[in-house]
Design an enzyme around this catalytic site. Structure first.
Site, PDB file in Angstrom:
ATOM      1  N   CYS A  81       0.821  -1.220   0.000  1.00  0.00           N
ATOM      2  CA  CYS A  81       0.000   0.000   0.000  1.00  0.00           C
ATOM      3  C   CYS A  81       0.850   1.262   0.000  1.00  0.00           C
ATOM      4  O   CYS A  81       0.325   2.370  -0.073  1.00  0.00           O
ATOM      5  CB  CYS A  81      -0.954  -0.005   1.178  1.00  0.00           C
ATOM      6  SG  CYS A  81      -2.106  -1.386   1.082  1.00  0.00           S
ATOM      7  N   CYS A 201     -14.087  -0.122   7.109  1.00  0.00           N
ATOM      8  CA  CYS A 201     -13.085  -0.696   6.200  1.00  0.00           C
ATOM      9  C   CYS A 201     -12.965   0.217   4.984  1.00  0.00           C
ATOM     10  O   CYS A 201     -13.981   0.728   4.491  1.00  0.00           O
ATOM     11  CB  CYS A 201     -13.514  -2.081   5.715  1.00  0.00           C
ATOM     12  SG  CYS A 201     -13.778  -3.292   7.025  1.00  0.00           S
ATOM     13  N   HIS A 329      -9.494   3.393  -1.679  1.00  0.00           N
ATOM     14  CA  HIS A 329      -8.097   2.970  -1.519  1.00  0.00           C
ATOM     15  C   HIS A 329      -7.667   2.109  -2.694  1.00  0.00           C
ATOM     16  O   HIS A 329      -7.585   0.888  -2.584  1.00  0.00           O
ATOM     17  CB  HIS A 329      -7.962   2.229  -0.189  1.00  0.00           C
ATOM     18  CG  HIS A 329      -6.579   1.778   0.149  1.00  0.00           C
ATOM     19  ND1 HIS A 329      -5.438   2.379  -0.368  1.00  0.00           N
ATOM     20  CD2 HIS A 329      -6.135   0.794   0.977  1.00  0.00           C
ATOM     21  CE1 HIS A 329      -4.367   1.760   0.113  1.00  0.00           C
ATOM     22  NE2 HIS A 329      -4.761   0.796   0.931  1.00  0.00           N
TER      23      HIS A 329
END
Lengths: 381, 141
Positions: A81, A201, A329
């Protein structure tokens, strides 16, 4: 060594684009960043391209096939990430080293829905759910529960992070979602891994972001100083050994080490930072990173969310973009999307979510495995 | 059809040891220089970098619960809810596994509660039909 400036930066609106390709998404952001700088691909001396899902497939070169094959060097980067931030940092380092003075950095990801992580393990049978859980929601649930263990942080406090970041995203037209999520809705959503509910989340989305970096002499030569933002620090760490790290990934130590380096490079402290985009891949993560980045003392993370100090209008707004929780994301794009957000505020161009008077901003990502990258950006004019 | 039920189960992970005629146990490697204990075999200590000092040690079958989460959503075929637990073993070593034989409710689970390490059939077979022995944690009363 030369100073390094962001002179062009942009991101596409994050969303789900199953009919697009990774290179086409990357190309779109690349062109937007070039336009933002008022430059063309012919001005670029190198491309640093971050992508995780097709890391073996020359994504940077395929981006250039979409927008112009000028023959410049391309470095393809994968670092979990932290992939996008790593691509950005590679461009920064090359300019610092004097190899180039105008480079393009692109981060791009196309993702499916559903759980990430939880693979690997046993000799012949899957161990997920047999020897504990390695899914991302579970890994970051453990991160939050360690904070609960130490400081008594509550489910409600973690949930408030999600309420805040979803609220912020209602002011960001480039976020995946623009939806308010009241506390009861966050806490009452489907429990994934306690204390992370579904609304705690981050959202798996497709996205891309890009930045044009230049040296000081190039910024002046090209007449780009008026909207330039200085990269005052670029820090990166791998996970130092800590007890339990190999069983329960320690995202605290890796972040603290990077934060120390970043503040030293920048010659300033957390009290000087006006806004932060940090790695809220799960609501639990944001609270621990308040402390890891020095935004508050150890044990004060829960209080920080309770008092609203990290909300827009507060002492140090965190994730005014909506964060990974609501902006989305797209793994390889996230690090550069953070740079876009902070740069936009430092330029005073963030519209309804503008952090007034912002002069110093900090971006933080952490990739499991682990890698942490922190950048400190400074308003020039 | 050949009878295969008497075939020995295989260890679910390499650090689960099943000695001939003995009780199964978890194996760690301890650094002779700094004393850090790791799960499974390794050549160099990740904590201090010392080479050639890693020695196999039998890890304890008791420990304390350091951390947990109750998992409600997982991949298809994985029974939920379950407790993902991180346990510090007595004498050193940290292990992640399922905490079983108790209600999977955050209110019922206490940090630092004593647990036992138990060895049971994994409940999953590989494509060749082999059985596996897994480790679990149970509350120690």
């Amino acid at each position: 060594m030369t100073e390094v400036y962001v002179v062009g930066v942009d991101m596409i609106k994050f969303g789900r684009f199953p009919d697009r390709t990774v290179p086409s998404l990357g190309a779109e952001a690349a062109l937007m960043a070039l336009d933002d700088a008022g430059l063309t691909l012919k001005d670029m001396q190198a491309l640093y391209c971050g992508n995780l899902g097709e890391a073996g497939a020359m994504v940077g070169q395929r981006v250039l096939r979409e927008i112009g094959q000028t023959g410049i060097p391309v470095v393809n980067v994968a670092n979990a990430c932290a992939t996008g931030a790593t691509a950005f940092r590679e461009g920064f380092a090359a300019i610092k080293a004097g190899m180039y003075d105008v480079v393009l950095c692109v981060g791009v990801e196309q993702m499916g829905k559903g759980l990430l992580g939880g693979g690997g393990g046993g000799a012949g049978i899957p161990i997920e759910g047999l020897l504990g859980s390695g899914t991302m929601p579970s890994v970051f649930a453990h991160v939050g529960m360690e904070h609960t263990r130490k400081y008594g942080t509550t489910f409600e406090q973690f949930a408030k992070v999600s309420v805040k970041n979803h609220h912020h995203s209602t002011l960001n037209p480039k976020a995946m979602y623009q939806i308010e999520t009241p506390l009861q809705e966050v806490m009452g959503a489907e429990m994934i891994s306690y204390p992370n509910t579904k609304l705690m989340c981050s959202v798996n989305v497709d996205g891309s972001a890009a930045a044009v970096l230049v040296s000081e002499s190039a910024a002046k030569r090209l007449g780009l100083m008026s909207r330039a933002v200085r990269v005052r620090a670029s820090a990166m760490t791998s996970d130092p050994y800590t007890p339990r790290n190999l069983v329960m990934p320690d995202f605290n130590a890796v972040t603290r080490l990077a934060a120390k380096d970043a503040y030293e490079q920048a010659g300033l402290g957390p009290e000087d930072v006006n806004l932060v985009e940090l790695h809220d891949c799960f609501a639990t993560a944001e609270i621990v990173h308040y402390e890891n980045l020095g935004l508050c003392a150890d044990g004060e993370g829960g209080r920080l969310i309770d008092t609203g100090e990290t909300a827009l209008g507060g002492r140090v707004p965190v994730n005014v973009s909506g964060g990974l929780l609501s902006k989305g994301h797209p793994l390889g794009a996230t690090g550069i999307a953070n740079i876009y957000e902070v740069t936009t505020h430092l330029r005073g161009e963030a519209g309804k979510r503008q952090v007034e008077g912002a002069k110093i901003g900090l971006t933080h990502v952490v990739g499991m495995g682990s890698a942490c990258a922190i950048h400190v950006l400074e308003k020039v004019n | 059809m050949p009878e295969t039920e008497t075939a020995k189960p295989l260890p679910v992970v390499p650090f689960l040891k099943i000695p001939e005629g003995g009780e199964p146990y978890l194996e760690g490697y301890k650094c002779g220089h700094c004393g850090e204990i790791f799960l499974g075999q390794r050549l160099v200590c990740a904590a201090c970098g010392t080479r050639g000092q890693m020695q196999a040690v039998k890890l304890a079958d008791k420990g304390k619960l350091y951390n947990f989460t109750v998992v409600h959503r997982n991949f298809p075929g994985v029974p939920v809810p379950f407790i993902s637990a991180i346990v510090d073993l007595d004498g050193g070593g940290t292990v992640k596994g399922n905490l079983v034989d108790m209600v999977p409710s955050p209110e019922a689970i206490k940090f630092d509660m004593p647990v036992n390490v138990v060895f049971r059939d994994a409940g999953r077979k590989d494509k060749d039909g082999n059985s596996y022995l897994a480790y679990f944690f149970t509350p120690a009363t």
